[in-house]
Enzyme design. Structure first.
Site, PDB file in Angstrom:
ATOM      1  N   ARG A 158       0.643  -1.126   0.064  1.00  0.00           N
ATOM      2  CA  ARG A 158       0.016   0.173  -0.133  1.00  0.00           C
ATOM      3  C   ARG A 158       0.795   1.168  -0.153  1.00  0.00           C
ATOM      4  O   ARG A 158       0.402   2.304  -0.405  1.00  0.00           O
ATOM      5  CB  ARG A 158      -0.883   0.121   1.145  1.00  0.00           C
ATOM      6  N   VAL A 173      -9.276  -0.702  -5.014  1.00  0.00           N
ATOM      7  CA  VAL A 173      -8.390  -1.837  -4.800  1.00  0.00           C
ATOM      8  C   VAL A 173      -7.455  -1.350  -3.688  1.00  0.00           C
ATOM      9  O   VAL A 173      -7.376  -0.362  -3.043  1.00  0.00           O
ATOM     10  CB  VAL A 173      -7.651  -2.058  -6.004  1.00  0.00           C
ATOM     11  N   GLU A 174      -6.740  -2.624  -3.232  1.00  0.00           N
ATOM     12  CA  GLU A 174      -6.110  -2.623  -2.052  1.00  0.00           C
ATOM     13  C   GLU A 174      -6.857  -1.845  -0.894  1.00  0.00           C
ATOM     14  O   GLU A 174      -6.282  -1.301   0.120  1.00  0.00           O
ATOM     15  CB  GLU A 174      -4.919  -2.040  -2.038  1.00  0.00           C
ATOM     16  N   GLY A 175      -8.006  -2.344  -0.680  1.00  0.00           N
ATOM     17  CA  GLY A 175      -8.724  -1.660   0.388  1.00  0.00           C
ATOM     18  C   GLY A 175      -9.480  -0.287  -0.146  1.00  0.00           C
ATOM     19  O   GLY A 175      -8.963   0.738  -0.284  1.00  0.00           O
TER      20      GLY A 175
END
Length: 824
Positions: free
Chosen positions: A380, A502-504
């Site tokens: 992240r 994406v990625e949370g």
């Protein structure tokens, strides 16, 4: 006698808040109480019984609160069940997430008293000579090969680009050299993605995903020696293309709720019977999935026959699965808003593999969630912030150059206040993003795994990309909405919502992760209190609880004092332009620490469900970090005059955002008495930080236009292609020529009346004939005008292209924007 009495009272009144400000809570009230009792005694109290009673109660309180053994029995032990009921309950997945990663500058911000010298003395690492050579060689070669419009039309990267990515080991940036990878730092990894992202979002995603959370990183941290030797060299060379299957139809934000399963059983693999797992899964949104040869798979592993000797439900597990095994359905593609990076679903039905396929071997069965949480922070911190930074830098360069070249009413549009406003946002937000990205990369390269900070920069960077690209689109107007080789923003506009999800996804990240994890991980005492209560450890709870009480008292006094003095009591480590802002950020950090503690103390476990309130606390913490990074960057650069306008706009914008978030929380707090307390302590003088003034925004806008040094430095990571091609290179050359011609045009404008009111080339000819300008200056005007006329055109295509005829493959041709083409 009277002097002694007054001295005791004055000392008590003065020392009490001073000691609280220094965090000496117990000493503060004991010393102040003793001095007041001394003053009373010196007056010769008329009621000795009352004096004795008060003095006795004071001594008793001092003993109860000051002697740990007594305090534990009288106060802490009875409080333990009460606190246990008030604190939020944590499941195993939440506990693992909280234990993963590390606390860094976010912990300083939660303290309410950040150590600015520590931040300024921290030096992020730069690129090595080998990394710089890679940037100058393979990265430049890749950028020169990319035509994002053609990639969009073809639906994939060209074959020669795929070949280059594999040959030059772009997929192995995080893999050590001993395994055939590049072994790059986080800073170099980010630099590559940022540069490529200014050319093509599709290429940037393709490069970044194998180097983010996935098989390579998991193997590096947890793989067995045999697994590393088998996979890492092949991954580094692109002989294996990885994907990572985490998200499924039922497992999005709650990834631990996956319905993908594995059952421990015996079966045949490679011609022999082995102990293994029978897997069933359904995954979607998997980047590189359609072309992957190895799948990193997250699933819940069960052992109903207890063949491994442990629990029946072993938990989330991660394994590496060859994509060509029987029962695997892979290759279909999603269409993510027309951005053609490889992304799609995959499925597995009764796929049998040995237990050795678990990352780390059978001993790591059930430990996948911890593995994912520990690795997610670094990904992240790098991937999406880098892609977003490349996009915002490109948008800033395009918007600034276009606002220089495009004219209306015989004036560059960048001079109009309506355009200055979005230009200021573009410049300021890009400056903040660059600063936050570099600081966070420095933390990762220093060995940190900043879980909370990575969530902050992921959310901010992707939201900033959306805002900046939208602003740049508004400035280019019609030229931005007509797709074609000349359009530099359409691909970014299409890609912007993808990073949000994406990625949370950003709503989840804001409402649950940033503050939900931050309040427990970064607070100096809360996590210890929760662990002590869970372990029924009275001694540990007692120590943490009363440190917490002193901590709250300290921040009450600090917030009040710093609020009244506008942060002047908190002196920064440096002066000049940046100097005053350290104190102002310290003031807001103290207010944040106080407001956060009151919210947790009064709402307890309810705060977890009050997502609008926790979201505002997340906003305030985010902007405390982003503003810290902005200060750090400007000071580290030597506070250059070139960047003063960008810095001032950015830090003032950040201060306003922090205050807005805190005041929004206070205004919506459910308890009226608590609202009043929060207002009085956190904002004793009311709102103090306004948005940047119009003059500040105008200065930022001017820094982006006319090829100014500030704008060029801000966008230095943008790849600028040859000026012979339609696109950024041509636009940059036009902006340079138009800027050079501006002084000549000013001379002509000044003499306009004496030249009989001609316009355009006729006016320039008259000026040259009258000796107002030289023949060379006339040539400069003509060259600039020709380039300007060229770069403001948009692409148009034959009608047959839009009705499915064979001519759909024909190249776009530039046509003037003034008026529709006449039908034949």
């Amino acid at each position: 006698m009277k002097v002694a009495i007054i001295a005791c009272v004055v000392l008590a009144i003065g020392l009490f808040p001073l000691l609280l400000y220094k965090g000496r809570g117990y000493l503060a009230w004991v010393l102040a109480g003793a001095l007041l009792l001394a003053a009373w005694a010196l007056t010769g109290p008329a009621g000795p019984v009352a004096f004795g009673l008060v003095a006795g109660l004071f001594v008793l309180a001092a003993v109860v609160f000051g002697v740990p053994g007594v305090r534990r029995q009288v106060i802490t032990r009875p409080l333990m069940p009460v606190l246990a009921g008030a604190l939020p309950r944590m499941g195993d997945t939440e506990r693992i997430a909280l234990e993963a990663g590390s606390v860094w500058w976010d912990g300083e911000l939660f303290s309410g008293d950040p150590n600015w010298r520590r931040l300024l003395e921290f030096t992020p690492r730069g690129l090595t000579e080998r990394e710089l050579a890679f940037m100058a060689g393979p990265v430049e070669q890749l950028c020169a090969m990319l035509d994002d419009y053609r990639v969009s039309e073809d639906g994939d990267l060209p074959g020669e680009v795929w070949a280059l990515l594999k040959r030059e080991r772009f997929f192995g940036m995080i893999i050590p050299e001993e395994y055939g990878g590049l072994g790059f730092s986080a800073a170099a990894h980010s630099a590559v993605v940022t540069r490529v992202g200014t050319c093509s979002p599709t290429a940037a995603v393709t490069v970044m995903v194998p180097n983010s959370l996935g098989p390579a990183e998991l193997l590096l941290h947890y793989g067995t020696d045999e697994q590393k030797a088998q996979y890492l060299p092949r991954l580094a060379k692109g002989e294996e293309i990885p994907c990572f299957g985490l998200t499924g139809p039922e497992a999005g934000s709650d990834a631990a709720a996956t319905t993908s399963t594995g059952v421990v059983t015996r079966g045949r693999y490679g011609g022999r019977e082995v102990l293994g797992m029978r897997l069933n899964w359904s995954k979607r949104y998997i980047t590189l999935g359609p072309v992957a040869t190895v799948i990193g798979l997250a699933f819940r592993l069960h052992d109903p026959e207890r063949l491994l000797g442990g629990d029946e439900d072993l938990g989330i597990t991660v394994a590496l699965i060859p994509a060509d095994l029987p029962g695997i359905d892979i290759g279909s593609r999603h269409d993510p808003l027309g951005v053609p990076f490889q992304n799609g679903p995959n499925f597995g039905r009764d796929v049998f593999v040995p237990l050795d396929f678990i990352v780390g071997g059978p001993a790591m069965a059930g430990k996948g969630w911890r593995m994912l949480m520990e690795c997610l922070a670094a990904g992240r911190s790098i991937s999406l912030p880098s892609l977003s930074s490349g996009a915002t830098q490109l948008a800033a360069r395009v918007a600034g150059d276009y606002a220089t070249v495009r004219e209306q009413f015989d004036t560059p549009i960048g001079r109009f206040e309506g355009i200055e406003e979005p230009l200021a946002r573009i410049g300021g937000l890009t400056y903040i993003l660059n600063a936050a990205r570099r600081l966070t990369l420095g933390a990762v390269d220093a060995g940190q795994k900043p879980a909370v900070i990575s969530a902050i920069v992921k959310r901010f960077s992707t939201e900033t990309m959306r805002q900046v690209v939208n602003d740049a689109m508004d400035i280019q107007a019609g030229a931005a909405i007509c797709r074609g080789p000349r359009n530099l923003l359409a691909g970014l506009y299409q890609a912007a919502p993808i990073g949000i999800t994406v990625e949370g996804a950003n709503i989840l990240t804001r409402c649950l992760i940033i503050y939900g994890q931050g309040a427990i991980r970064c607070h100096p005492h809360v996590r210890t209190e929760m662990e002590a209560i869970a372990a029924r450890d009275v001694v540990r709870l007692d120590r943490a609880l009363f440190k917490h009480v002193s901590f709250v008292a300290k921040n009450v006094v600090r917030s009040l004092w710093l609020g009244v003095t506008r942060g002047r009591l908190a002196r920064g480590p440096v002066g000049a332009v940046a100097g005053p802002y350290f104190g102002q950020l310290t003031r807001l950090a103290a207010a944040y620490a106080f407001v956060s503690d009151v919210a947790m103390g009064t709402l307890g476990g309810q705060l977890k469900r009050r997502e609008k309130l926790s979201g505002r606390l997340a906003d305030a913490l985010s902007w405390l970090y982003l503003s810290s990074a902005t200060l750090k960057q400007f000071v580290a650069d030597g506070q250059p005059a070139r960047d003063a306008a960008l810095f001032t706009w950015s830090v003032q914008y950040g201060l306003h955002q922090i205050e807005t978030a805190l005041r929004g929380l206070i205004d919506n707090f459910p308890s009226a008495p608590v609202r009043l307390l929060l207002r009085l302590v956190a904002f004793p003088r009311g709102a103090q930080h306004r948005p940047p003034r119009d003059e500040a925004g105008a200065a930022v806008a001017r820094g982006l236009t006319d090829r100014a040094a500030a704008g060029l430095e801000l966008t230095r990571e943008v790849y600028v292609p040859a000026a012979t091609l339609p696109g950024l290179g041509r636009l940059a050359l036009a902006a340079e020529k138009v800027t050079r011609a501006a002084a000549v045009k000013a001379k002509v404008r000044h003499a306009h009346r004496q030249l009989n009111g001609a316009r355009g080339p006729a006016l320039w000819d008259a000026a040259a004939a009258a000796g107002v300008i030289t023949a060379e200056e006339r040539r400069v005007l003509a060259e600039a005008d020709a380039l300007r006329a060229d770069v403001i055109q948009v692409d148009a295509f034959p009608r047959a292209r839009f009705v499915g005829a064979a001519a759909s493959e024909s190249e776009g041709t530039a046509m003037p924007t003034a008026g529709p083409a006449r039908a034949s």
